[in-house]
Scaffold this motif. Structure first.
Motif, PDB file in Angstrom:
ATOM      1  N   ARG A 116       0.787  -1.168   0.304  1.00 42.88           N
ATOM      2  CA  ARG A 116       0.389  -0.034  -0.055  1.00 42.88           C
ATOM      3  C   ARG A 116       0.927   1.252  -0.004  1.00 42.88           C
ATOM      4  O   ARG A 116       0.815   2.116  -0.575  1.00 42.88           O
ATOM      5  CB  ARG A 116      -0.775   0.130   0.879  1.00 42.88           C
ATOM      6  N   ARG A 149      -6.722  -4.848  -1.306  1.00 37.26           N
ATOM      7  CA  ARG A 149      -7.750  -4.248  -2.086  1.00 37.26           C
ATOM      8  C   ARG A 149      -7.396  -2.638  -2.948  1.00 37.26           C
ATOM      9  O   ARG A 149      -8.397  -2.363  -3.428  1.00 37.26           O
ATOM     10  CB  ARG A 149      -9.354  -5.087  -1.595  1.00 37.26           C
ATOM     11  N   THR A 150      -7.016  -1.867  -1.426  1.00 40.55           N
ATOM     12  CA  THR A 150      -7.524  -0.477  -1.804  1.00 40.55           C
ATOM     13  C   THR A 150      -6.308  -0.221  -2.974  1.00 40.55           C
ATOM     14  O   THR A 150      -6.200   0.203  -3.427  1.00 40.55           O
ATOM     15  CB  THR A 150      -6.688  -0.561  -0.266  1.00 40.55           C
ATOM     16  N   HIS A 153      -8.353   0.847  -6.375  1.00 44.02           N
ATOM     17  CA  HIS A 153      -8.702   1.568  -5.667  1.00 44.02           C
ATOM     18  C   HIS A 153      -7.397   2.827  -5.861  1.00 44.02           C
ATOM     19  O   HIS A 153      -8.199   4.109  -6.438  1.00 44.02           O
ATOM     20  CB  HIS A 153      -9.998   1.964  -5.065  1.00 44.02           C
TER      21      HIS A 153
END
Length: 263
Positions: A116, A149-150, A153
């Motif tokens: 991330r 999953r971020t 996005h």
């Protein structure tokens, strides 16, 4: 990437965390890729990769004084032995799961935190410099992007390059490029590529060649132009692209008497 870095543009930087520069160069040599504007970087530090890209925008890199009015021109300044270059036109990171950055702390590469934070670092790099960034990622057994999953996005587009493990002949080399997300256009577009190379066509095997007419390729193995029992040509819609394929119904004889067949 080799075609992107051309005259009048900056170089393409390929940062590999999976392989060494010697390994990548060996594969490029096999594919006949020898562009001087394709630069290799073997590193797993996202911070150092970002610093390398930012360094191209430093006036000192061009060998020019910051007050020079010609600092944006391309060439060599008068009396200056340091050549000036364009900033990079593309950065490819392979793969994001091998990268780590200081903001990720002590988390291991490939972990949720490191993935991330590294994606966030490259996203800020792209926005601040204008250099497009392609992040190559691993996929799970279910076919999704590995990691939080971020990540999906955060980025502008998510593309999947899928192979055909069940085909044979010409269709075994087919690769489909699908868009799961696309902020700049339709996600229904599908690209069809082939890794085949024909003798004497001047193409080097192993490269992805765009297929302009995939229907003809899928029907090239038909034994007869006319339909036979159990075979028919059908139209399948892949995204927005209609593709004609051959559908076969396979029937075998029943076991244990009776005249029926098992479909």
């Amino acid at each position: 990437a080799a075609k992107t870095g051309q005259a009048g543009q900056g170089p393409v930087i390929y940062a590999s965390g999976e392989e060494t520069t010697a390994q990548v160069a060996s594969r490029a040599s096999r594919l006949g890729i020898g562009s001087p504007e394709l630069l290799l970087l073997s590193d797993t530090s996202a911070d150092r990769i970002a610093e390398t890209v930012v360094g191209y925008f430093d006036h000192a890199f061009y060998g020019l004084d910051s007050s020079s009015s010609e600092s944006n021109d391309v060439g060599t300044a008068a009396g200056d032995n340091v050549p000036r270059r364009y900033p990079p036109c593309l950065l490819v990171v392979d793969s994001i799961q091998t990268m780590s950055c200081m903001d990720g702390g002590s988390s291991a590469p490939g972990g949720v935190t490191q993935v991330r934070e590294c994606v966030g670092l490259f996203m800020r790099l792209a926005k601040s410099t204008g250099v497009p960034v392609i992040l190559v990622g691993h996929v799970t057994k279910q076919g999704g992007v590995a990691g939080p999953r971020t990540v999906e996005h955060m980025v502008d587009a998510v593309l999947y390059l899928e192979g055909n493990g069940l085909g044979d002949g010409a269709t075994a080399s087919i690769r489909m490029l699908r868009a799961a997300k696309n902020r700049f256009g339709s996600a229904e577009e599908v690209g069809v590529y082939s890794m085949n190379s024909s003798p004497g066509d001047g193409r080097v095997g192993g490269r992805l060649i765009p297929v302009s007419d995939p229907s003809s390729l899928f029907l090239s193995s038909r034994m007869d132009e006319d339909d036979v029992d159990g075979c028919a040509v059908s139209v399948q819609l892949e995204g927005l692209r209609p593709i004609t394929v051959e559908v076969q119904a396979l029937v075998s004889g029943g076991v244990g008497g009776g005249g029926g067949g098992n479909e």
